[in-house]
Design a protein around this motif. Structure first.
Motif, PDB file in Angstrom:
ATOM      1  N   SER A   1       4.272   6.930   2.411  1.00  0.00           N
ATOM      2  CA  SER A   1       4.126   7.587   3.720  1.00  0.00           C
ATOM      3  C   SER A   1       2.657   7.559   4.154  1.00  0.00           C
ATOM      4  CB  SER A   1       4.641   9.022   3.636  1.00  0.00           C
ATOM      5  OG  SER A   1       4.418   9.679   4.857  1.00  0.00           O
ATOM      6  N   ALA A   2       1.760   7.871   3.220  1.00  0.00           N
ATOM      7  CA  ALA A   2       0.323   7.868   3.539  1.00  0.00           C
ATOM      8  C   ALA A   2      -0.130   6.478   3.980  1.00  0.00           C
ATOM      9  CB  ALA A   2      -0.476   8.336   2.323  1.00  0.00           C
ATOM     10  N   SER A   3       0.425   5.443   3.349  1.00  0.00           N
ATOM     11  CA  SER A   3      -0.008   4.079   3.703  1.00  0.00           C
ATOM     12  C   SER A   3       0.368   3.754   5.153  1.00  0.00           C
ATOM     13  CB  SER A   3       0.583   3.047   2.731  1.00  0.00           C
ATOM     14  OG  SER A   3       1.945   2.804   3.024  1.00  0.00           O
ATOM     15  N   ILE A   4       1.432   4.367   5.642  1.00  0.00           N
ATOM     16  CA  ILE A   4       1.828   4.151   7.044  1.00  0.00           C
ATOM     17  C   ILE A   4       0.879   4.910   7.983  1.00  0.00           C
ATOM     18  CG2 ILE A   4       3.646   4.615   8.760  1.00  0.00           C
ATOM     19  CD1 ILE A   4       5.691   4.238   6.412  1.00  0.00           C
TER      20      ILE A   4
ATOM     21  N   GLY B   1      -5.409  11.946   7.603  1.00  0.00           N
ATOM     22  CA  GLY B   1      -3.956  11.940   7.747  1.00  0.00           C
ATOM     23  C   GLY B   1      -3.261  11.529   6.459  1.00  0.00           C
ATOM     24  N   ALA B   2      -4.032  10.954   5.521  1.00  0.00           N
ATOM     25  CA  ALA B   2      -3.418  10.516   4.255  1.00  0.00           C
ATOM     26  C   ALA B   2      -2.824  11.719   3.517  1.00  0.00           C
ATOM     27  CB  ALA B   2      -4.468   9.822   3.385  1.00  0.00           C
ATOM     28  N   GLY B   3      -3.635  12.761   3.363  1.00  0.00           N
ATOM     29  CA  GLY B   3      -3.205  13.919   2.579  1.00  0.00           C
ATOM     30  C   GLY B   3      -2.002  14.624   3.185  1.00  0.00           C
TER      31      GLY B   3
ATOM     32  N   THR C   1      -1.631   3.303  -4.807  1.00  0.00           N
ATOM     33  CA  THR C   1      -1.410   3.329  -3.362  1.00  0.00           C
ATOM     34  C   THR C   1      -0.698   2.051  -2.954  1.00  0.00           C
ATOM     35  OG1 THR C   1      -3.540   2.281  -2.979  1.00  0.00           O
ATOM     36  CG2 THR C   1      -3.491   4.687  -2.905  1.00  0.00           C
ATOM     37  N   TYR C   2      -0.131   2.058  -1.761  1.00  0.00           N
ATOM     38  CA  TYR C   2       0.511   0.869  -1.216  1.00  0.00           C
ATOM     39  C   TYR C   2      -0.484   0.120  -0.334  1.00  0.00           C
ATOM     40  CZ  TYR C   2       4.935   2.363  -3.105  1.00  0.00           C
ATOM     41  OH  TYR C   2       5.934   2.708  -3.972  1.00  0.00           O
ATOM     42  N   PRO C   3      -0.526  -1.208  -0.456  1.00  0.00           N
ATOM     43  CA  PRO C   3      -1.477  -1.968   0.365  1.00  0.00           C
ATOM     44  C   PRO C   3      -1.163  -1.795   1.847  1.00  0.00           C
ATOM     45  CG  PRO C   3       0.052  -3.428  -0.788  1.00  0.00           C
ATOM     46  CD  PRO C   3       0.321  -2.054  -1.298  1.00  0.00           C
TER      47      PRO C   3
ATOM     48  N   ASN D   1      -7.557   5.911  -4.652  1.00  0.00           N
ATOM     49  CA  ASN D   1      -7.212   5.629  -6.055  1.00  0.00           C
ATOM     50  C   ASN D   1      -5.870   6.231  -6.451  1.00  0.00           C
ATOM     51  OD1 ASN D   1      -9.530   4.145  -6.671  1.00  0.00           O
ATOM     52  ND2 ASN D   1     -10.704   6.046  -6.768  1.00  0.00           N
ATOM     53  N   GLY D   2      -5.159   6.832  -5.503  1.00  0.00           N
ATOM     54  CA  GLY D   2      -3.822   7.344  -5.810  1.00  0.00           C
ATOM     55  C   GLY D   2      -3.816   8.800  -6.212  1.00  0.00           C
ATOM     56  N   SER D   3      -2.925   9.149  -7.112  1.00  0.00           N
ATOM     57  CA  SER D   3      -2.763  10.559  -7.470  1.00  0.00           C
ATOM     58  C   SER D   3      -2.201  10.681  -8.885  1.00  0.00           C
ATOM     59  CB  SER D   3      -1.814  11.233  -6.478  1.00  0.00           C
ATOM     60  OG  SER D   3      -0.579  10.539  -6.465  1.00  0.00           O
TER      61      SER D   3
END
Ligand SMILES: Nc1ncnc2c1ncn2[C@@H]1O[C@H](COP(=O)(O)OP(=O)(O)O)[C@@H](O)[C@H]1O
Ligand SMILES: O=C(O)C[C@@H](O)[C@H](O)C(=O)COP(=O)(O)O
Length: 330
Positions: free
Chosen positions: A301-304, A272-274, A262-264, A246-248
């Protein structure tokens, strides 16, 4: 003026302190651990992942930690060297402690878990004498990872680093990084993390992690605005509350609030997201960008990284992150 003022004229930008481990990520994804046959070895440990993220983006990064006197310990140190991270303050354990291992199970893109092997681990043997005042004085910022507070002597070593940082005007980032298996009780976590959060300049944590720090001291609100008010009243200049997919939402001490979605992406695994988010967000702050822009950069970056098999190895470059942002804005 930058949102976050860093001391200038320091040879290092960021020193991370804490866990240096190994991730063993299941190769056969979308299967339970019972059916997993093979794993790929990567550098792991939240602060290690964040250090790699920061270094790949171009920050001059160092590490304070302890590794086992074995092949895994050698692998960790040489990986960091290859990434251009200063390892001069990584100490080798001489007591027979082992490297922490995280075996990851990737059952589906939403259902991932980690089996941790962390008995007698070298990272928690870091001692106050391993933390050098002169080294911390050379950096603009330190990053404390909460798991390093879970046991002595690592706990005291972190408090030592915190005091040196304050003494020398080194900015303190605190990522709570709650890993229940490392602690005796949630109350213990809450109390020690709170002691660090009270003295930190930037606090990065998930909703549940803030709840842990707020729980022992009155009614639990689960409320981001209450959280912001609590910590901005202490030393924090910026409070970042992460909400997973849900993002930040972040809050600064000049009364501003920023949200990011977030990015799709095609998610392979959730972990690894955090760490990627934190590394890229911190990088943005060093560039003097608006918090809004830093937050988007972290999110991209997290989406990658969630779309990749690893955490550390998948940490992206500035160009790769910018490409995600550009693609989604056009
Ligand atoms: N499924 C996802 N897809 C895209 N981005 C994600 C996803 N999950 C998390 N993120 C991004 O990563 C950030 C941190 O994720 P979060 O899960 O809250 O951290 P942690 O891994 O520490 O629990 C989020 O705020 C969001 O920007
Ligand atoms: O931190 C660990 O010991 C394990 C990590 O290397 C792992 O891959 C992970 O869980 C990443 O954490 P996150 O970024 O908070 O999801």
């Amino acid at each position: 003026m930058n949102t976050i003022p860093f001391s200038q004229d320091r040879p290092l930008d960021l020193i991370a302190i804490g866990r240096l481990c190994i991730d063993m990520n299941a190769n056969e994804i979308n299967r339970p651990m019972e059916e997993t046959l093979t794993f790929t070895k990567y550098l792991g440990g939240s602060p290690a992942n964040i250090a790699v993220a920061a270094a790949r983006l171009g920050l001059r990064t160092g590490f304070i930690g302890k590794v086992a006197n074995d092949q895994f310990g050698n692998y960790i140190t040489s990986y960091l060297v290859k990434e251009g991270i200063d390892t001069g303050n990584i100490v080798v354990d001489r007591t027979g402690a082992v490297t922490g291992l995280a075996f990851t199970e990737i059952k589906s893109s939403e259902d991932c878990s980690i089996l941790m092997y962390r008995d007698n681990v070298a990272d928690l043997k870091l001692e106050p004498k391993d933390v050098k005042e002169e080294y911390i004085r050379q950096s603009k910022a330190i990053l404390i990872s909460g798991t390093a507070l879970s046991k002595s002597p690592s706990r005291e070593a972190v408090f030592m680093a915190l005091e040196y940082a304050i003494k020398h005007n080194v900015l303190v980032f605190f990522d709570v990084d709650y890993r229940p298996y490392s602690w005796n009780s949630p109350e213990e976590t809450g109390i020690y993390c709170r002691m660090v959060a009270e003295k930190s300049d930037v606090i990065i944590a998930g909703r549940e992690e803030f709840d842990l720090m707020e729980a022992p001291f009155g009614e639990l609100r689960h409320d981001d605005w209450y959280t912001a008010e609590t910590w901005l009243r202490c030393k924090a200049k910026l409070v970042m509350v992460k909400h997973g997919s849900n993002g930040s939402i972040s809050f600064t001490n000049d009364g501003k609030t920023f949200r990011s979605g977030t990015y799709p992406t095609i998610v392979v695994k959730t972990f690894g997201a955090g760490d990627s988010f934190a590394g890229a967000f911190i990088y943005g702050l060093f560039q003097g960008w608006s918090v809004d822009r830093c937050q988007k950069f972290g999110s991209a970056s997290a989406s990658i990284v969630v779309a990749s098999h690893s955490c550390s190895d998948a940490m992206p470059t500035v160009e790769q992150i910018q490409a995600v942002i550009d693609r989604n804005e056009n």
